[in-house]
Structures are given as C-alpha cells and as structure tokens.
Design a protein around this motif. Structure first.
Motif, PDB file in Angstrom:
ATOM      1  N   VAL A  79      32.527  49.833  66.761  1.00  0.00           N
ATOM      2  CA  VAL A  79      31.588  49.624  65.651  1.00  0.00           C
ATOM      3  C   VAL A  79      30.191  49.424  66.221  1.00  0.00           C
ATOM      4  N   GLU A  80      29.208  50.100  65.652  1.00  0.00           N
ATOM      5  CA  GLU A  80      27.824  49.996  66.119  1.00  0.00           C
ATOM      6  C   GLU A  80      26.886  49.756  64.936  1.00  0.00           C
ATOM      7  N   PHE A  81      25.973  48.817  65.093  1.00  0.00           N
ATOM      8  CA  PHE A  81      25.001  48.544  64.041  1.00  0.00           C
ATOM      9  C   PHE A  81      24.104  49.759  63.829  1.00  0.00           C
ATOM     10  N   PRO A  82      23.973  50.233  62.589  1.00  0.00           N
ATOM     11  CA  PRO A  82      23.054  51.329  62.326  1.00  0.00           C
ATOM     12  C   PRO A  82      21.637  50.832  62.043  1.00  0.00           C
ATOM     13  N   PHE A  83      21.416  49.533  62.196  1.00  0.00           N
ATOM     14  CA  PHE A  83      20.096  48.950  61.934  1.00  0.00           C
ATOM     15  C   PHE A  83      19.865  47.775  62.875  1.00  0.00           C
ATOM     16  N   ILE A  84      18.594  47.425  63.046  1.00  0.00           N
ATOM     17  CA  ILE A  84      18.224  46.202  63.759  1.00  0.00           C
ATOM     18  C   ILE A  84      18.016  45.123  62.716  1.00  0.00           C
ATOM     19  N   PRO A  85      18.720  44.005  62.808  1.00  0.00           N
ATOM     20  CA  PRO A  85      18.556  42.959  61.797  1.00  0.00           C
ATOM     21  C   PRO A  85      17.106  42.488  61.688  1.00  0.00           C
ATOM     22  N   LYS A  86      16.683  42.223  60.469  1.00  0.00           N
ATOM     23  CA  LYS A  86      15.345  41.684  60.227  1.00  0.00           C
ATOM     24  C   LYS A  86      15.435  40.170  60.149  1.00  0.00           C
ATOM     25  N   THR A  87      14.597  39.498  60.900  1.00  0.00           N
ATOM     26  CA  THR A  87      14.625  38.047  60.935  1.00  0.00           C
ATOM     27  C   THR A  87      13.300  37.515  61.444  1.00  0.00           C
ATOM     28  N   ASP A  88      12.950  36.307  61.024  1.00  0.00           N
ATOM     29  CA  ASP A  88      11.762  35.657  61.564  1.00  0.00           C
ATOM     30  C   ASP A  88      12.118  34.732  62.723  1.00  0.00           C
ATOM     31  N   LYS A  89      13.410  34.730  63.081  1.00  0.00           N
ATOM     32  CA  LYS A  89      13.882  33.956  64.230  1.00  0.00           C
ATOM     33  C   LYS A  89      14.005  34.882  65.447  1.00  0.00           C
ATOM     34  N   PRO A  90      13.984  34.341  66.659  1.00  0.00           N
ATOM     35  CA  PRO A  90      14.238  35.195  67.827  1.00  0.00           C
ATOM     36  C   PRO A  90      15.598  35.889  67.695  1.00  0.00           C
ATOM     37  N   LEU A  91      15.603  37.190  67.904  1.00  0.00           N
ATOM     38  CA  LEU A  91      16.825  37.982  67.787  1.00  0.00           C
ATOM     39  C   LEU A  91      17.445  38.116  69.175  1.00  0.00           C
ATOM     40  N   VAL A  92      18.721  37.750  69.294  1.00  0.00           N
ATOM     41  CA  VAL A  92      19.445  37.782  70.561  1.00  0.00           C
ATOM     42  C   VAL A  92      20.572  38.807  70.431  1.00  0.00           C
ATOM     43  N   ALA A  93      20.719  39.677  71.420  1.00  0.00           N
ATOM     44  CA  ALA A  93      21.678  40.773  71.275  1.00  0.00           C
ATOM     45  C   ALA A  93      22.408  41.080  72.571  1.00  0.00           C
ATOM     46  N   ASP A  94      23.712  41.320  72.430  1.00  0.00           N
ATOM     47  CA  ASP A  94      24.568  41.745  73.539  1.00  0.00           C
ATOM     48  C   ASP A  94      24.608  43.275  73.548  1.00  0.00           C
ATOM     49  N   PHE A  95      23.774  43.883  74.395  1.00  0.00           N
ATOM     50  CA  PHE A  95      23.670  45.337  74.468  1.00  0.00           C
ATOM     51  C   PHE A  95      24.522  45.928  75.586  1.00  0.00           C
ATOM     52  N   SER A  96      25.571  45.245  75.991  1.00  0.00           N
ATOM     53  CA  SER A  96      26.343  45.689  77.150  1.00  0.00           C
ATOM     54  C   SER A  96      26.788  47.146  77.056  1.00  0.00           C
ATOM     55  N   SER A  97      27.230  47.585  75.871  1.00  0.00           N
ATOM     56  CA  SER A  97      27.815  48.916  75.761  1.00  0.00           C
ATOM     57  C   SER A  97      26.829  50.004  75.361  1.00  0.00           C
ATOM     58  N   SER A  98      25.657  49.639  74.880  1.00  0.00           N
ATOM     59  CA  SER A  98      24.762  50.681  74.369  1.00  0.00           C
ATOM     60  C   SER A  98      23.379  50.693  74.994  1.00  0.00           C
TER      61      SER A  98
END
Length: 358
Positions: free
Chosen positions: A156-175
C-alpha cells in the motif's frame, strides 16, 4: 556468471554497475593499498567518500541546508524509538497513521515514550487501502504526525502527502529515491538502506535542524544532536554500507536522476499490475488508487499452487517472490535496481504458469 532477477523486499537488488565497481575496488581503493573496509573513518580519504555521498543525496533529493543528513546504524526499526525519544518531551502527544505492519511497529515503540494518538487505521479492510485524510482524528496539540508512505508488506502506498501544520515524519524505507520528493514538506524523513539506497547496515535520517535538540539528556548514541554535531561520526559508522550507498547515489545520477527513475518505475509497475488485473489466475488485494509502485503483492486463484509457483520461479531465475510470512501469497519488489527486463521475465513466467495450471 548469469545473475538471477531478484525481487526480494530487502535486502534487495543492487545495481550491477555498483557491484562491479565495489568488486574492482574491494582490495585496493584508488591506489591506497587498502580496502574501504580497512580504512579509518576519520582518514581524509574516507571523510571525502562520506562527504561526497551526502552531497550527492542532497542533490538528488534537493535537500536544503535547513536539514541535517545523518547516516546512522540500527536501521529504520531503531528510528521507531529514536524519533519519539528525540521529539517528545514528557506528557506530549504525537499522531500516527496505521496503514500496515510497519506502522504498527512504529506505533508500538512510540507508545513507550509518549502519548500516541492513532488518527486513522486501515485494519478494518486488512490494510488494503489508505484512509482519506478527511476521516482522520488528529490531535490539536500533537508534536508531529507520523506515517508510512509505502507499506512494504501490504503493498500500500500513499497517493498523497498529508497536509498538516505539525512537523511531518515519514518512514520512506521502501520508496525513497524512486521518484522526486518535496523534502521541504517534512520535518523528518528516515529510510533503511536495504531497498533503494544500498546494503543493509545503515539508515538515512533527514531532519530539519530546528527539531534537533528538543529533548535533552538522551543516551549519546540515541541523540540526533550528537550525531549531527559530529557529522554522523560520533562512533565508527558502518563505513562500507555508507560507501556503497554513495556508489548507488552516483549511479542514480548517471541514470538521469529521480525524474528519470520515476518514469521507469511507473512503467514497470503499470506492466505488472496491468497483467495481474487482466488475469483470472492472479489478483492483487490493494485498492487500485493506493497500490505501491515498489512492492506488488499478488495471490493465485488456487493457494495450493503457491509452493509449486515459487519452486518453478526460483528454477527460472526469478528469486524471492514469496510474500511476507505474516500475509503469505506472492510479492514482487521492483525497486530501482530491478531492471524492466526482470518485470518482463516475471510476466512471461506468470503467463506460462497460468496456462499450464489454469
């Protein structure tokens, strides 16, 4: 020697050019009379290798000086703990999205260090989709929002980048490095190396500098500030993995960069999903809009044929197609270093197997 096509989810295929260069430099790196593995990490030769790797990664991803780039040990799994340790002070809250097994592991570790609010979960449909952000229950006081852009196990892959006013943290290991990425939209990006970066043994952390030092009194090896202040060389780093990652970055630049890689990766994925969708013998369980470009799970119409399929695929030089032990079935991981010819060969084998067993 004939090399097989390797569809392993990680440790994954490496570019053949990189392996050949590493082979040629194994005993004697550029006339030094030493292997990289024998070289002091503080020597001018190795410091130059490490610096070049960081600069090439910055160029590939367009990383500004507002971010520190760290090359650390422990893999992505250690980051599941380091992130809340470094970003959450006592009593603070972080938001997490649960879209699969790696999200679950990240959430479990984070709960050791702070209040964790799971804003949404795809468990109700066996992690086969990405919940729309409009349905998320986000905290007003969250310190950061964590998500896993690509779930390696479930495909499963996110088709969007979440919108937030907080720092966005992401595990991009596979992509990570599979396509261009707007780093400026993130507070922290982390990625285990053994998929698109290089061999196992190293993890890349890209962290906005204003987030470094939020929490004090941490063990030295678990403190981003100490690693950032020491250029990822507070202790002896995984030097050979760092060197090989640097070779991969240069290979990516020779391919035309991440925009060029995205074209190839999209074409590979479109071919494989297209064949699966047109077949009555194979199927993919993921919502089409949320399918991974890197990890393609599929199942046979008759699960009793799974063992036979894998044995014959191995014999045909198509390796590591078994699905993760937690879900079964099949999975083809088609990272950057997996050539389009491998996807073509896999589809040809799948067609033949279906013809013989359908």
């Amino acid at each position: 020697m004939t090399r097989a096509f390797n569809f392993c989810a990680g440790p994954a295929a490496l570019p053949e050019e990189v392996l050949q260069q590493a082979r040629d430099e194994l005993l004697d790196w550029q006339g030094t009379g030493m292997s990289i593995m024998e070289m002091s990490h503080r020597s001018k030769e190795y410091v130059a290798i490490a610096h070049a790797a960081e600069q090439d990664l910055r160029e590939l991803l367009g990383i500004s000086n507002d971010y520190a780039v760290l090359f650390l040990q422990g893999g992505a799994s250690q980051q599941f703990s380091m992130i809340p340790m470094n970003l959450l002070n006592s009593g603070e809250t972080a938001d997490y999205v649960n879209t699969g097994q790696w999200s679950i592991k990240a959430i479990a570790e984070a709960k050791r260090f702070g209040n964790i609010n799971v804003v949404a979960s795809a468990e109700d449909k066996h992690f086969s989709y990405v919940p729309a952000q409009s349905s998320w229950n986000e905290s007003k006081d969250a310190v950061y929002l964590h998500y896993t852009p690509n779930e390696t196990i479930g495909g499963v892959e996110f088709p969007f980048i979440p919108k937030t006013d907080k720092p966005l943290v992401a595990d991009f290991s596979s992509s990570i490095l599979s396509r261009p990425l707007d780093v400026d939209r993130y507070g922290l990006i982390y990625a285990g190396a053994q998929k698109n970066i290089g061999p196992a043994g190293i993890v890349v952390v890209i962290i906005r500098r204003d987030l470094i030092g939020r929490v004090t009194g941490l063990p030295a090896m678990l403190d981003y500030k100490i690693h950032a202040d020491n250029g990822s060389m507070y202790n002896t780093p995984p030097t050979y993995s760092w060197y090989l990652a640097g070779l991969v970055f240069k290979w990516l630049k020779r391919q035309g960069g991440l925009a060029a890689m995205a074209e190839v990766n999209d074409r590979k994925a479109k071919k494989l999903y297209g064949y699966i969708d047109a077949s009555e013998f194979y199927s993919n369980p993921v919502n089409p809009a949320d399918r991974s470009c890197m990890n393609v799970p599929f199942v046979l119409a008759d699960a009793l044929l799974d063992k036979q399929f894998l044995q014959q695929a191995d014999a045909a030089g198509l390796l590591n197609l078994a699905g993760h032990r937690s879900v079964g079935g099949m999975r083809a991981s088609i990272y950057n270093a997996v050539p389009e010819a491998a996807v073509d060969a896999l589809i040809e084998f799948m067609q033949d197997f279906a013809k013989r067993n359908g």
